[in-house]
Enzyme design. Structure first.
Site, short mmCIF file in Angstrom:
data_model
loop_
_atom_site.label_atom_id
_atom_site.label_comp_id
_atom_site.label_asym_id
_atom_site.label_seq_id
_atom_site.Cartn_x
_atom_site.Cartn_y
_atom_site.Cartn_z
N LYS A 67 0.96 -1.03 -0.29
CA LYS A 67 0.04 0.23 -0.19
C LYS A 67 0.01 1.70 -0.45
O LYS A 67 -0.01 2.29 -0.23
CB LYS A 67 -0.77 0.15 1.28
CG LYS A 67 -1.84 -0.23 1.06
CD LYS A 67 -2.83 -0.90 2.59
CE LYS A 67 -3.98 -1.57 2.26
NZ LYS A 67 -4.22 -3.74 2.01
N TYR A 189 -5.30 -4.06 -6.77
CA TYR A 189 -5.63 -4.35 -5.64
C TYR A 189 -4.65 -5.58 -4.97
O TYR A 189 -3.78 -6.06 -4.67
CB TYR A 189 -6.94 -3.80 -4.76
CG TYR A 189 -6.71 -4.21 -3.23
CD1 TYR A 189 -5.91 -2.71 -2.69
CD2 TYR A 189 -7.04 -5.28 -2.88
CE1 TYR A 189 -5.38 -3.58 -0.65
CE2 TYR A 189 -6.80 -5.19 -1.21
CZ TYR A 189 -6.62 -4.38 -0.50
OH TYR A 189 -5.86 -5.13 0.77
N1 GLN Z 1 -4.68 -8.70 0.86
C1 GLN Z 1 -4.76 -8.31 2.24
C2 GLN Z 1 -6.30 -7.73 2.66
O1 GLN Z 1 -6.85 -7.30 1.29
C3 GLN Z 1 -3.63 -7.26 2.97
C4 GLN Z 1 -4.21 -6.91 4.51
C5 GLN Z 1 -2.76 -6.58 5.34
O2 GLN Z 1 -1.63 -6.88 5.31
N2 GLN Z 1 -2.95 -5.83 5.87
O3 GLN Z 1 -6.56 -7.73 3.69
#
Ligand code: GLN
Length: 304
Positions: A67, A189
């Site tokens: 992210k 995503y």
């Molecule tokens: N891909 C995971 C999700 O969307 C990422 C969450 C994370 O690493 N906190 O739930």
């Protein structure tokens, strides 16, 4: 001069011996099989060689750490415009929570929780012709080494099980905060979450935030001001509803992921990545936090 070699090895040996509490993430089926005993650490001083220990060269799923790359790419391309559609406040809620979205009318609190990352994904999808390739090239350039790739099985596994993320994307769409098709936003995503990197690569990539926005090849990617802002965002929002505790115990801006990785930075000093898959209830690596707490305590090198 800080004796990083001896601090890194003493912290590594001490934490390695502690019994793992916590659980490996299993809500994404493909992640559930990871060996809980894996443990790696890599520190990159702003000048000088990397200091690594344990499984520092093994690649793992970075998940939400991606992210920060996505928002860095978005701010580099679009500047402050992105803040019209996503905020910069800590959420005080789990990373996949939906509750605030309704009463805050589809504007996610920040880009480091899932709802905010979906909006950033949408911005990149609209702006870029080949967003997946651009994203991989961007992360690869930050690592300055081999090409960064995704694990398609992890992306697929999340696509099949990511009902909450899908709900969130539809919810955002209902508030007109997604321009692209929901399935396309989710696909991009999940792609980002599925990139695989080692602690050595993660630590290297965070030199961007240690060096005021400069990439390994000397190119400026972010302005000094943008770098400051993203570091502030990681400090306040990088660990979801545990961001306060991370600031209190560790005292560095950073970002975690449910693959068990944590990356953190001391601007102007060093970046560091640690990996241990078992997570606490907030979704952050137990040994990762323990490692960084010991490291900043022993070295006296936190930003506070
Ligand atoms: N891909 C995971 C999700 O969307 C990422 C969450 C994370 O690493 N906190 O739930």
């Amino acid at each position: 001069m800080i004796q990083w070699n001896s601090i890194v090895s003493s912290v590594f040996e001490e934490v390695k011996l502690t019994v793992s509490t916590g659980q490996v993430a299993d809500y994404i089926p493909q992640l559930s099989g990871i060996d809980p005993e894996k443990y790696g650490l890599c520190l990159t001083p702003i000048s000088g060689d990397q200091i690594c220990a344990g499984d520092a060269d093994e690649k793992f799923s970075v998940q939400s750490i991606s992210k920060i790359y996505a928002v860095a790419l978005a701010i580099a391309l679009k500047g402050e415009d992105i803040w019209k559609r996503v905020g910069v406040e800590p959420s005080g809620n789990p990373f996949n929570s939906l509750v605030q979205l309704e009463y805050e009318k589809g504007i996610p609190r920040n880009p480091l929780i899932n709802a905010g990352a979906l909006v950033i994904s949408d911005i990149l999808l609209t702006y870029l012709k080949d967003p997946k390739q651009v994203f991989l090239n961007f992360v690869t350039a930050l690592c300055g080494g081999d090409k960064i790739q995704i694990n398609p099985a992890v992306a697929e596994s999340e696509k099949l099980s990511g009902f909450k993320n899908a709900s969130m994307a539809f919810f955002l769409k209902s508030f007109n905060n997604l321009d692209n098709e929901v399935q396309d936003v989710l696909d991009f995503y999940f792609f980002q979450c599925a990139i695989e990197m080692s602690c050595r690569e993660l630590s290297q990539s965070f030199q961007l935030f240690a060096k005021g926005g400069i990439a390994p090849d000397g190119k400026r990617i972010l302005t000094v001001s943008q770098t400051k802002r993203l570091n502030a965002l990681m400090q306040t929002c990088g660990f979801y509803d545990e961001s306060g505790d991370f600031a209190y115990r560790v005292g560095l801006p950073g970002k975690s992921g449910v693959g068990g990785g944590i990356v953190a930075v001391h601007p102007g000093q060093y970046s560091i990545a640690v990996w241990s898959p078992p997570l606490n209830k907030k979704g952050n690596s137990v040994k990762g936090m323990q490692t960084l707490e010991l490291l900043t305590t022993r070295s006296g090198m936190s930003i506070f």
